[in-house]
Motif scaffolding. Structure first.
Motif, PDB file in Angstrom:
ATOM      1  N   ALA A 280       0.823  -1.210   0.000  1.00  0.00           N
ATOM      2  CA  ALA A 280       0.000   0.000   0.000  1.00  0.00           C
ATOM      3  C   ALA A 280       0.855   1.258   0.000  1.00  0.00           C
ATOM      4  CB  ALA A 280      -0.933  -0.007   1.212  1.00  0.00           C
ATOM      5  N   GLY A 281       2.035   1.187   0.642  1.00  0.00           N
ATOM      6  CA  GLY A 281       2.902   2.357   0.716  1.00  0.00           C
ATOM      7  C   GLY A 281       3.863   2.490  -0.442  1.00  0.00           C
ATOM      8  N   GLY A 282       3.890   1.504  -1.350  1.00  0.00           N
ATOM      9  CA  GLY A 282       4.806   1.566  -2.485  1.00  0.00           C
ATOM     10  C   GLY A 282       6.246   1.269  -2.135  1.00  0.00           C
ATOM     11  N   VAL A 283       6.477   0.597  -1.016  1.00  0.00           N
ATOM     12  CA  VAL A 283       7.827   0.276  -0.544  1.00  0.00           C
ATOM     13  C   VAL A 283       8.431  -0.834  -1.399  1.00  0.00           C
ATOM     14  CG1 VAL A 283       9.161  -0.570   1.438  1.00  0.00           C
ATOM     15  CG2 VAL A 283       7.198   0.959   1.799  1.00  0.00           C
ATOM     16  N   ALA A 284       9.750  -0.807  -1.601  1.00  0.00           N
ATOM     17  CA  ALA A 284      10.460  -1.896  -2.269  1.00  0.00           C
ATOM     18  C   ALA A 284      11.225  -2.709  -1.237  1.00  0.00           C
ATOM     19  CB  ALA A 284      11.421  -1.357  -3.319  1.00  0.00           C
ATOM     20  N   VAL A 285      11.448  -3.981  -1.557  1.00  0.00           N
ATOM     21  CA  VAL A 285      12.189  -4.888  -0.680  1.00  0.00           C
ATOM     22  C   VAL A 285      13.462  -5.333  -1.384  1.00  0.00           C
ATOM     23  CG1 VAL A 285      12.185  -7.188   0.390  1.00  0.00           C
ATOM     24  CG2 VAL A 285      10.189  -5.694   0.624  1.00  0.00           C
ATOM     25  N   SER A 286      14.565  -5.302  -0.662  1.00  0.00           N
ATOM     26  CA  SER A 286      15.826  -5.837  -1.159  1.00  0.00           C
ATOM     27  C   SER A 286      15.966  -7.272  -0.660  1.00  0.00           C
ATOM     28  CB  SER A 286      17.001  -4.994  -0.661  1.00  0.00           C
ATOM     29  OG  SER A 286      18.236  -5.624  -0.971  1.00  0.00           O
ATOM     30  N   TRP A 287      15.986  -8.200  -1.597  1.00  0.00           N
ATOM     31  CA  TRP A 287      16.051  -9.647  -1.320  1.00  0.00           C
ATOM     32  C   TRP A 287      17.521 -10.072  -1.375  1.00  0.00           C
ATOM     33  CZ3 TRP A 287      14.853 -13.176  -6.030  1.00  0.00           C
ATOM     34  CH2 TRP A 287      15.033 -14.528  -5.703  1.00  0.00           C
ATOM     35  N   ASN A 288      18.009 -10.665  -0.270  1.00  0.00           N
ATOM     36  CA  ASN A 288      19.419 -11.024  -0.134  1.00  0.00           C
ATOM     37  C   ASN A 288      19.564 -12.518   0.156  1.00  0.00           C
ATOM     38  OD1 ASN A 288      21.200  -8.212   0.357  1.00  0.00           O
ATOM     39  ND2 ASN A 288      19.011  -8.057   0.732  1.00  0.00           N
ATOM     40  N   PRO A 289      19.364 -13.377  -0.845  1.00  0.00           N
ATOM     41  CA  PRO A 289      19.242 -14.812  -0.581  1.00  0.00           C
ATOM     42  C   PRO A 289      20.494 -15.470  -0.032  1.00  0.00           C
ATOM     43  CG  PRO A 289      19.360 -14.385  -2.943  1.00  0.00           C
ATOM     44  CD  PRO A 289      19.180 -13.065  -2.283  1.00  0.00           C
ATOM     45  N   VAL A 290      21.675 -15.111  -0.530  1.00  0.00           N
ATOM     46  CA  VAL A 290      22.894 -15.787  -0.070  1.00  0.00           C
ATOM     47  C   VAL A 290      23.196 -15.410   1.375  1.00  0.00           C
ATOM     48  CG1 VAL A 290      25.370 -16.078  -0.444  1.00  0.00           C
ATOM     49  CG2 VAL A 290      23.820 -15.985  -2.404  1.00  0.00           C
ATOM     50  N   SER A 291      23.094 -14.123   1.698  1.00  0.00           N
ATOM     51  CA  SER A 291      23.306 -13.688   3.074  1.00  0.00           C
ATOM     52  C   SER A 291      22.313 -14.350   4.024  1.00  0.00           C
ATOM     53  CB  SER A 291      23.176 -12.172   3.159  1.00  0.00           C
ATOM     54  OG  SER A 291      23.215 -11.726   4.491  1.00  0.00           O
ATOM     55  N   ASN A 292      21.048 -14.429   3.630  1.00  0.00           N
ATOM     56  CA  ASN A 292      20.041 -15.044   4.493  1.00  0.00           C
ATOM     57  C   ASN A 292      20.337 -16.512   4.748  1.00  0.00           C
ATOM     58  OD1 ASN A 292      17.353 -13.138   2.902  1.00  0.00           O
ATOM     59  ND2 ASN A 292      18.712 -12.564   4.570  1.00  0.00           N
ATOM     60  N   MET A 293      20.867 -17.200   3.735  1.00  0.00           N
ATOM     61  CA  MET A 293      21.271 -18.600   3.944  1.00  0.00           C
ATOM     62  C   MET A 293      22.495 -18.693   4.836  1.00  0.00           C
ATOM     63  SD  MET A 293      20.618 -20.550   0.307  1.00  0.00           S
ATOM     64  CE  MET A 293      21.377 -19.344  -0.789  1.00  0.00           C
ATOM     65  N   ARG A 294      23.473 -17.851   4.566  1.00  0.00           N
ATOM     66  CA  ARG A 294      24.747 -17.890   5.304  1.00  0.00           C
ATOM     67  C   ARG A 294      24.535 -17.685   6.797  1.00  0.00           C
ATOM     68  NH1 ARG A 294      29.152 -15.910   7.829  1.00  0.00           N
ATOM     69  NH2 ARG A 294      30.925 -15.311   6.536  1.00  0.00           N
TER      70      ARG A 294
END
Length: 451
Positions: A280-294
């Motif tokens: 609703a607010g038009g926010v973007a998300v930065s997806w960090n898959p390798v860091s999240n796994m690590r």
């Protein structure tokens, strides 16, 4: 650290190349560039030659990647806190950030930015930790400028102190908020054409509601991006509920941060309520898959975010939690982990991944929104990467260039990188940085990054 023979080479035509249009590969194509922007994509005209012409025969052209989240100073923190839970890891990395000097900050930023550039990253989003020394910020700014990458430089801010980092930030690194914001204006005035400033908030726990409101108004008045780590684990929600009686997303809303120029980083634990609020607010998300796994944080709900209308970009994160600044590795790992999580192999193909990795968070970052997400088209900034699969035998033979790029691509296939039409990588090497000098300086560092 600049090469003694560094000279600007501006390209006005990429000749006879195979171009990714956003939907298909188009062979035998010329791409024309004027004032740093793609102005024509046409069938190849034989005989095109000249000093501003890049020979694309046998190559494949894609837009440059936008790494929506990193911490360049962490390139001196590889392996720090390995195997520890997130909060313990943060404290370990925090000690390295306390020890940073302008000299180390410059060296770290050159190394990280160049590593990303050599994997096809033409824009990086630097999330600086708060730091009281303006010379540290100047050093990072100088490093990014020397490398030649486009960047959004998030100036770190925080206004709640807590040495445990649970409900606040390391007091040794905090400045008064008005001082940090004034320094943001100073940096913006010195940044140059390729670097824009933003505000980097460590997390919701590090800011008071009054501080968030002040930062939000400051950013809104100057049309700046605000970036914040959000819901990387369940800690944000737990601490916000315990200390403010609000969920993390509602705490941000109370502080006035929800909006189209907010970049929320990680989002692993975003629930349906939070996703709806971001959408609703038009926010973007930065997806960090390798860091999240690590770090064992989990798998971000990317399919759900996209389904809810949330813009998603791809991020590498700092070398303290990803070890490499390789966007090609992150491109592949991101697709694979989402497929594994959904138990479906027909998700996140090269078209959808390039759209995310090249354009997913453009609006939040204040970058031009490309006419065709993930594709080379008229009107796009001439931030482009020329790939040559024959630079790496492990990519051969090529039956499907997109499949090869997604499943086999490494920095070895990156031949030429343009930023605004200027050559910053040629023949797989930096056109600007003395890599031998950089390597010698990194080798000379002590075991904890001391010069």
């Amino acid at each position: 650290m600049l090469r003694p023979d560094a000279a600007q080479t501006r390209i006005d035509t990429i000749s006879d190349v195979t171009v990714w249009t956003g939907a298909a590969w188009r062979p035998h194509t010329d791409v024309l560039i004027t004032d740093g922007v793609v102005t024509e994509v046409r069938d190849h005209v034989p005989g095109t030659a000249g000093p501003g012409v890049l020979d694309g025969v046998g190559g494949h052209l894609i837009p440059g990647f936008v790494n929506t989240h990193t911490h360049v100073q962490q390139s001196l923190c590889r392996g720090v806190g390995e195997g520890r839970p997130l909060l313990e890891w943060l404290l370990a990395v925090g000690e390295a950030m306390n020890a940073v000097t302008p000299e180390r900050a410059y060296l770290a930023a050159v190394a990280a930015a160049l590593e990303g550039l050599l994997s096809g990253t033409t824009t990086l989003v630097e999330h600086m930790w708060p730091h009281p020394d303006p010379e540290v910020h100047d050093a990072v700014l100088a490093a990014l400028s020397d490398v030649g990458v486009r960047a959004v430089l998030g100036r770190g801010i925080a206004d709640r102190e807590d040495p445990t980092r649970r409900w606040g930030f390391d007091p040794r690194l905090i400045q008064p908020l008005d001082t940090a914001l004034a320094d943001t204006d100073r940096l913006a005035a010195a940044a140059g054409d390729r670097i824009t400033l933003g505000l980097a908030v460590p997390n919701a726990r590090s800011m008071t509601i009054e501080g968030m409101r002040t930062a939000a108004a400051f950013a809104r008045d100057r049309d700046l991006t605000v970036m914040i780590h959000l819901s990387e684990t369940g800690t944000d929600d737990a601490m916000c509920r315990a200390n403010a009686g609000l969920s993390a997303i509602d705490y941000l809303a109370e502080g006035g941060l929800i909006g189209e120029r907010l970049l929320a980083v990680h989002g692993v634990e975003l629930d349906a309520h939070a996703r709806r609020a971001l959408s609703a607010g038009g926010v973007a998300v930065s997806w960090n898959p390798v860091s999240n796994m690590r770090l064992g944080s989990g798998v971000a709900p990317v399919r759900e975010l996209l389904a809810d209308g949330v813009a998603v970009g791809l991020g590498v994160d700092g070398a303290g939690s990803n070890d490499r600044q390789d966007m090609l590795e992150t491109l592949r790992a991101g697709a694979y982990v989402q497929r594994a999580h959904a138990r479906r192999a027909d998700l996140f193909d090269i078209g959808s991944m390039l759209a995310i990795a090249c354009d997913g968070a453009a609006r939040a970052l204040g970058l031009p929104v490309a006419p065709t997400p993930g594709g080379v088209s008229v009107g796009r900034l001439a931030d482009l990467t020329l790939l040559r699969f024959d630079r790496d035998f492990a990519c051969l033979p090529v039956s499907d260039p997109g499949a090869t790029l997604l499943t086999c691509g490494t920095p070895r296939i990156v031949d030429t990188v343009l930023v605004g039409g200027d050559v910053v990588v040629a023949d797989g090497r930096s056109a600007r940085i003395d890599v031998d000098a950089l390597t010698a300086a990194l080798v000379a560092l002590g075991p904890h990054g001391t010069l």
